[in-house]
Scaffold this motif. Sequence first.
Motif, PDB file in Angstrom:
ATOM      1  N   UNK A  87      74.741  17.133  88.405  1.00 40.85           N
ATOM      2  CA  UNK A  87      75.831  15.905  86.817  1.00 40.85           C
ATOM      3  C   UNK A  87      75.341  15.808  86.221  1.00 40.85           C
ATOM      4  N   UNK A  88      75.330  15.623  85.243  1.00 41.06           N
ATOM      5  CA  UNK A  88      74.595  15.278  83.648  1.00 41.06           C
ATOM      6  C   UNK A  88      75.623  13.569  83.371  1.00 41.06           C
ATOM      7  N   UNK A 145      69.946  13.588  84.916  1.00 35.78           N
ATOM      8  CA  UNK A 145      70.565  14.345  85.933  1.00 35.78           C
ATOM      9  C   UNK A 145      70.118  14.675  87.376  1.00 35.78           C
ATOM     10  N   UNK A 146      71.267  14.933  88.260  1.00 34.85           N
ATOM     11  CA  UNK A 146      71.389  14.471  89.734  1.00 34.85           C
ATOM     12  C   UNK A 146      72.470  15.258  90.508  1.00 34.85           C
ATOM     13  N   UNK A 147      71.856  16.576  91.379  1.00 33.44           N
ATOM     14  CA  UNK A 147      72.322  16.777  91.996  1.00 33.44           C
ATOM     15  C   UNK A 147      73.038  16.297  93.914  1.00 33.44           C
ATOM     16  N   UNK A 171      67.262   5.790  89.621  1.00 33.20           N
ATOM     17  CA  UNK A 171      66.616   5.960  90.847  1.00 33.20           C
ATOM     18  C   UNK A 171      65.632   7.204  89.974  1.00 33.20           C
ATOM     19  N   UNK A 172      64.733   7.618  90.519  1.00 30.25           N
ATOM     20  CA  UNK A 172      63.695   8.157  89.897  1.00 30.25           C
ATOM     21  C   UNK A 172      63.082   9.628  89.997  1.00 30.25           C
ATOM     22  N   UNK A 230      62.688  15.793  85.790  1.00 29.21           N
ATOM     23  CA  UNK A 230      61.442  14.191  85.172  1.00 29.21           C
ATOM     24  C   UNK A 230      62.308  13.383  84.538  1.00 29.21           C
ATOM     25  N   UNK A 231      63.133  12.746  84.823  1.00 29.14           N
ATOM     26  CA  UNK A 231      62.906  12.193  83.998  1.00 29.14           C
ATOM     27  C   UNK A 231      64.047  10.875  85.018  1.00 29.14           C
TER      28      UNK A 231
END
Length: 210
Positions: free
Chosen positions: A64-65, A52-54, A28-29, A85-86
């Motif tokens: 989470x990472x 990283x995401x929420x 995912x972007x 930004x990644x």
Amino acid sequence: MGFPVYDYRTDVRNVLITPQIRSRFLRMEPGQTAQLHSHDLGHEIFLILEGRVEFEIDGETEELGPGQMCVALVDQPHKVRVLGDEPMTMYLSVTPHIHPTHTPRTMDGERLPHNFAPPSAYDVEPDMEVSVSELVTRQIKTAQQLAELTQKCAAIQEEMGEQLKSAVTDKDEASAIAARQAMWDAIYPVYKAVSELGDVWNELAPRITY
């Protein structure tokens, strides 16, 4: 010839689709989000590989990472948003994988009509030479076979269950083990038949499109 090996850097797709499990790598972007949804039958496991995401699961939010994992249980509304930004890459699996695979939810968590996704959503090519009528016939036959096996299984569970209780009470280890094995021998074909029913259903359900 060896077994397949998949790499999250190149195989960003579904890698295994069966009634028992769907597994894939997903990229995912930055800023991308997934719609709030749940699964009627399946638990979904998420393992973050990059980025990283929420996650929001059942109203609770966590960040989470890489190397971290979370689980959305059956019927728990969940969604994900990429942070930073990644891009983010994850491995996910849903167990079992039975159509309709997703139940969309409103922002308040209310259930919306089921989403019967097309085979292409799971990188599956349907066999269009098999008609819907043929699939319906197979579905009915498989369901009937499952019903017969379930009836036989229930009778054996009742008979062997009584023997198991007596064996445990009498501390008769050999009889207890034999009764347990007989119960499992009756349960196993039922689970196999459930999987076969899921196979046919997963072919049939996405074909009904208007």
